[in-house]
Design a protein around this motif. Sequence first.
Motif, PDB file in Angstrom:
ATOM      1  N   GLY A   1       2.695 100.697 -16.572  1.00 32.94           N
ATOM      2  CA  GLY A   1       2.266 101.806 -17.421  1.00 32.94           C
ATOM      3  C   GLY A   1       3.360 102.779 -17.788  1.00 32.94           C
ATOM      4  N   LEU A   2       4.618 102.402 -17.574  1.00 32.28           N
ATOM      5  CA  LEU A   2       5.701 103.332 -17.894  1.00 32.28           C
ATOM      6  C   LEU A   2       6.503 102.816 -19.090  1.00 32.28           C
ATOM      7  CD1 LEU A   2       7.008 104.107 -14.298  1.00 32.28           C
ATOM      8  CD2 LEU A   2       5.424 105.461 -15.665  1.00 32.28           C
ATOM      9  N   ALA A   3       7.106 103.762 -19.803  1.00 30.00           N
ATOM     10  CA  ALA A   3       7.930 103.397 -20.953  1.00 30.00           C
ATOM     11  C   ALA A   3       9.182 102.644 -20.488  1.00 30.00           C
ATOM     12  CB  ALA A   3       8.331 104.665 -21.704  1.00 30.00           C
ATOM     13  N   PRO A   4       9.731 101.759 -21.318  1.00 33.21           N
ATOM     14  CA  PRO A   4      10.863 100.913 -20.900  1.00 33.21           C
ATOM     15  C   PRO A   4      12.023 101.699 -20.271  1.00 33.21           C
ATOM     16  CG  PRO A   4      10.081 100.235 -23.041  1.00 33.21           C
ATOM     17  CD  PRO A   4       9.274 101.434 -22.672  1.00 33.21           C
ATOM     18  N   LEU A   5      12.345 102.834 -20.866  1.00 33.39           N
ATOM     19  CA  LEU A   5      13.452 103.619 -20.338  1.00 33.39           C
ATOM     20  C   LEU A   5      13.133 104.135 -18.931  1.00 33.39           C
ATOM     21  CD1 LEU A   5      16.156 104.445 -21.660  1.00 33.39           C
ATOM     22  CD2 LEU A   5      15.154 106.727 -21.948  1.00 33.39           C
ATOM     23  N   VAL A   6      11.865 104.523 -18.754  1.00 30.70           N
ATOM     24  CA  VAL A   6      11.425 105.061 -17.459  1.00 30.70           C
ATOM     25  C   VAL A   6      11.366 103.940 -16.421  1.00 30.70           C
ATOM     26  CG1 VAL A   6       9.650 106.418 -16.303  1.00 30.70           C
ATOM     27  CG2 VAL A   6      10.103 106.781 -18.726  1.00 30.70           C
ATOM     28  N   VAL A   7      10.996 102.735 -16.892  1.00 33.17           N
ATOM     29  CA  VAL A   7      10.983 101.580 -15.982  1.00 33.17           C
ATOM     30  C   VAL A   7      12.373 101.409 -15.383  1.00 33.17           C
ATOM     31  CG1 VAL A   7      10.795  99.073 -15.898  1.00 33.17           C
ATOM     32  CG2 VAL A   7       9.099 100.403 -17.162  1.00 33.17           C
ATOM     33  N   GLN A   8      13.384 101.525 -16.229  1.00 35.04           N
ATOM     34  CA  GLN A   8      14.763 101.431 -15.782  1.00 35.04           C
ATOM     35  C   GLN A   8      15.039 102.463 -14.682  1.00 35.04           C
ATOM     36  OE1 GLN A   8      16.468  98.841 -17.156  1.00 35.04           O
ATOM     37  NE2 GLN A   8      17.635  99.293 -15.301  1.00 35.04           N
ATOM     38  N   GLN A   9      14.572 103.695 -14.932  1.00 36.17           N
ATOM     39  CA  GLN A   9      14.781 104.760 -13.937  1.00 36.17           C
ATOM     40  C   GLN A   9      14.083 104.443 -12.624  1.00 36.17           C
ATOM     41  OE1 GLN A   9      13.283 108.252 -15.851  1.00 36.17           O
ATOM     42  NE2 GLN A   9      14.961 108.361 -17.338  1.00 36.17           N
ATOM     43  N   VAL A  10      12.883 103.864 -12.729  1.00 37.48           N
ATOM     44  CA  VAL A  10      12.144 103.560 -11.501  1.00 37.48           C
ATOM     45  C   VAL A  10      12.910 102.515 -10.681  1.00 37.48           C
ATOM     46  CG1 VAL A  10      10.060 102.469 -10.601  1.00 37.48           C
ATOM     47  CG2 VAL A  10       9.879 104.241 -12.324  1.00 37.48           C
TER      48      VAL A  10
ATOM     49  N   THR B   1      13.720  99.130   4.442  1.00 37.97           N
ATOM     50  CA  THR B   1      13.216  97.809   4.116  1.00 37.97           C
ATOM     51  C   THR B   1      12.114  97.984   3.080  1.00 37.97           C
ATOM     52  OG1 THR B   1      13.643  97.232   6.397  1.00 37.97           O
ATOM     53  CG2 THR B   1      12.288  95.717   5.142  1.00 37.97           C
ATOM     54  N   VAL B   2      12.160  97.144   2.048  1.00 36.50           N
ATOM     55  CA  VAL B   2      11.231  97.338   0.935  1.00 36.50           C
ATOM     56  C   VAL B   2      10.514  96.031   0.615  1.00 36.50           C
ATOM     57  CG1 VAL B   2      11.049  97.970  -1.505  1.00 36.50           C
ATOM     58  CG2 VAL B   2      12.719  99.134  -0.066  1.00 36.50           C
ATOM     59  N   LEU B   3       9.228  96.136   0.328  1.00 34.30           N
ATOM     60  CA  LEU B   3       8.510  94.994  -0.234  1.00 34.30           C
ATOM     61  C   LEU B   3       7.874  95.478  -1.526  1.00 34.30           C
ATOM     62  CD1 LEU B   3       7.571  92.063   0.023  1.00 34.30           C
ATOM     63  CD2 LEU B   3       5.541  92.885   1.201  1.00 34.30           C
ATOM     64  N   ILE B   4       8.218  94.805  -2.613  1.00 24.82           N
ATOM     65  CA  ILE B   4       7.802  95.306  -3.923  1.00 24.82           C
ATOM     66  C   ILE B   4       7.041  94.214  -4.683  1.00 24.82           C
ATOM     67  CG2 ILE B   4      10.120  94.778  -4.802  1.00 24.82           C
ATOM     68  CD1 ILE B   4       9.871  97.142  -6.652  1.00 24.82           C
ATOM     69  N   VAL B   5       5.940  94.623  -5.274  1.00 25.75           N
ATOM     70  CA  VAL B   5       5.128  93.706  -6.067  1.00 25.75           C
ATOM     71  C   VAL B   5       5.324  94.084  -7.519  1.00 25.75           C
ATOM     72  CG1 VAL B   5       2.738  93.513  -6.817  1.00 25.75           C
ATOM     73  CG2 VAL B   5       3.308  93.031  -4.465  1.00 25.75           C
ATOM     74  N   GLU B   6       5.601  93.109  -8.374  1.00 21.24           N
ATOM     75  CA  GLU B   6       5.890  93.464  -9.770  1.00 21.24           C
ATOM     76  C   GLU B   6       5.492  92.351 -10.729  1.00 21.24           C
ATOM     77  OE1 GLU B   6       7.188  97.166 -11.121  1.00 21.24           O
ATOM     78  OE2 GLU B   6       6.807  95.314 -12.203  1.00 21.24           O
ATOM     79  N   GLN B   7       5.118  92.764 -11.931  1.00 18.22           N
ATOM     80  CA  GLN B   7       4.956  91.790 -13.003  1.00 18.22           C
ATOM     81  C   GLN B   7       6.229  91.701 -13.820  1.00 18.22           C
ATOM     82  OE1 GLN B   7       1.483  91.289 -15.273  1.00 18.22           O
ATOM     83  NE2 GLN B   7       0.389  92.883 -14.174  1.00 18.22           N
ATOM     84  N   ASN B   8       7.053  92.747 -13.672  1.00 19.86           N
ATOM     85  CA  ASN B   8       8.295  92.805 -14.414  1.00 19.86           C
ATOM     86  C   ASN B   8       9.339  91.959 -13.689  1.00 19.86           C
ATOM     87  OD1 ASN B   8      10.551  93.576 -15.862  1.00 19.86           O
ATOM     88  ND2 ASN B   8       9.741  95.649 -16.185  1.00 19.86           N
ATOM     89  N   VAL B   9       9.255  90.621 -13.911  1.00 22.43           N
ATOM     90  CA  VAL B   9       9.980  89.663 -13.072  1.00 22.43           C
ATOM     91  C   VAL B   9      11.490  89.830 -13.173  1.00 22.43           C
ATOM     92  CG1 VAL B   9      10.398  87.213 -12.724  1.00 22.43           C
ATOM     93  CG2 VAL B   9       8.082  88.027 -13.146  1.00 22.43           C
ATOM     94  N   GLN B  10      11.968  89.948 -14.392  1.00 18.84           N
ATOM     95  CA  GLN B  10      13.414  90.034 -14.597  1.00 18.84           C
ATOM     96  C   GLN B  10      14.015  91.218 -13.835  1.00 18.84           C
ATOM     97  OE1 GLN B  10      14.749  89.125 -18.506  1.00 18.84           O
ATOM     98  NE2 GLN B  10      16.557  88.510 -17.366  1.00 18.84           N
ATOM     99  N   GLN B  11      13.375  92.356 -13.989  1.00 19.42           N
ATOM    100  CA  GLN B  11      13.882  93.575 -13.353  1.00 19.42           C
ATOM    101  C   GLN B  11      13.822  93.475 -11.839  1.00 19.42           C
ATOM    102  OE1 GLN B  11      15.149  96.299 -14.612  1.00 19.42           O
ATOM    103  NE2 GLN B  11      14.274  96.774 -16.614  1.00 19.42           N
ATOM    104  N   VAL B  12      12.711  92.971 -11.333  1.00 22.95           N
ATOM    105  CA  VAL B  12      12.538  92.994  -9.890  1.00 22.95           C
ATOM    106  C   VAL B  12      13.510  92.022  -9.225  1.00 22.95           C
ATOM    107  CG1 VAL B  12      10.710  91.277  -9.514  1.00 22.95           C
ATOM    108  CG2 VAL B  12      10.786  93.305  -8.111  1.00 22.95           C
TER     109      VAL B  12
END
Lengths: 234, 331
Positions: free
Chosen positions: A164-173, A186-197
Amino acid sequence: MLSLASVSAGYGSFQALFGVSLEVPKGEAGGVIGPNGAGKTTLMRVISGLIPMQEGVMTMDGRPVGGLPAHRMVEQGIAHVPEGRRLFPRLTVEENLRIGAFIPQARARFADQLDWVYTLFPRLKDRREQAAGTMSGGEQQMCAIGRALMSKPKVLLMDEPSAGLAPLVVQQVFDLVRRIREEGLTVLIVEQNVQQVLDVVDRAYLLEVGSIKLSGSAAELKNNSFIRQSYIGL
Amino acid sequence: MTFNRVLTLIGLAILIALPTFIPPYFLHLVIQILLWAFIYTAWALMGRFGFVSFGHGAFMGIGAYVPALLWNYYDLTPWIGIPLSLGISVLLAIIIGYPCFRLKVVGHYFALVTLALSQVVLLSLVAARDVTGGSLGFTQKTVGHSWYALQFPDKGYFYGIAVVLWLIGLLAWQRIDHGISREALEAISEDEDAAAAVGINVLREKLRVTVISAALTALGGAIYGQYIMYLNPETVSGIAVSLQIVFASIAGGVYSLLGPTVGSLLTLSLTEGLRVWFGANFIGAANTIYGILLVLCIIFMPQGIVGTIEGIKARRRRMAKPSAAPSNVRT
């Protein structure tokens, strides 16, 4: 550090996870990718204790933690940034952070943790008196991560932080995720944004219809032809 | 702060001296206002967090009836009967609350469950006619002035008890308001899952505040019963009483310490004033006006009377001090 072996779970008679196993070693970042409805959020909610585990074994630092209720999971060092951020919208940023340090261990270190979170995210300090629900999506995500960090977790679970975030904000996240990793968490992250994750994690798992279909290092998955075709679109 | 403290002291002094100079009828009114204020405050302990219970008439009824029945049938002193009634109310609160909170019955559904509770207790009281006197009501055996029976023909005693009770209610409010429970409950009222995810034991926090609220309401009902010496299912229990508790608290303001008290002051003076004013002329007119005023209050002052006044004051302070923090959605 966090390890799941053959974990199954669901809602009533509907089973959403079928024998999921995964491992997140200390200091590493793991990613879970997959399409809508694959059970990614269910997996996160099972790990954080919001949904009871039906079968399997879950350990944290070798101790079994499966089946503990959510508030006990936080005491075990597992903090959850829920999908959709789920801030307390009418409370101020600082009140949100204060509630993040609710458990007794965190309460005792409240001032130090608050300083740390404000150093990580100076923007939150500027907005400390503002009602959390009135901030922009990116700032809210920042606040949600900050709130989870207030309990001084060992493992941070992040559910769709870019949704739900704008592309530029996704980058910031994703920059935020990198900063948190630099802090040794230690991080476990779930994402649909495959390339970024795949750019921020060490190891990733592909979850489809409730079970792990593929797993490997981020580099392996990035070069996997199935992932490239189905999820990156190359 | 010191100014406020002086005001508080003056208020307390007037409160202590009151029975020496006002006529019995007004003393009777003041006692009722204080007792209801206590019950409204008890309700607001949970009501302010959005746990709207329409079942507090049940707790009040149990509080009123249990000690009275035990006194009449078993000569058991209210000093034992009242704690017993509190125990029964707490038990009932847990029986209703635990499954509700466990299964995440919230908002309107919670209101409906508690509404049913009101009605069940009312119908039980009416149905057990042989024991409770049913709709005809129930009167305790009188023994004259007695601490043992907690009966005092002299209103001054009940006035003292009512003041103490009211202060206990305010104290309970303060304790929760300044404790970590408030943070937890505020978080829960905004988002239960998120609250659980930061380590709050949602079930325990909700159950605790419910139990405290139910016990205090039962205590209020018990003292009210001892004072009035006539119990009727319709006046100390049931949906009508539950609704009165909800509306008066909300009209006064559930977010402020003195809100429920102002609600009690206002609704009682209004009903009494209208009743005296209209007398036997327009039957029903008093109730109609009362209803309209209450509706207007709730529509135009959702924060309640005290909340609205506090909001105006806070705005003035901010205007006088432009460097103050930017506005916040809550007042």
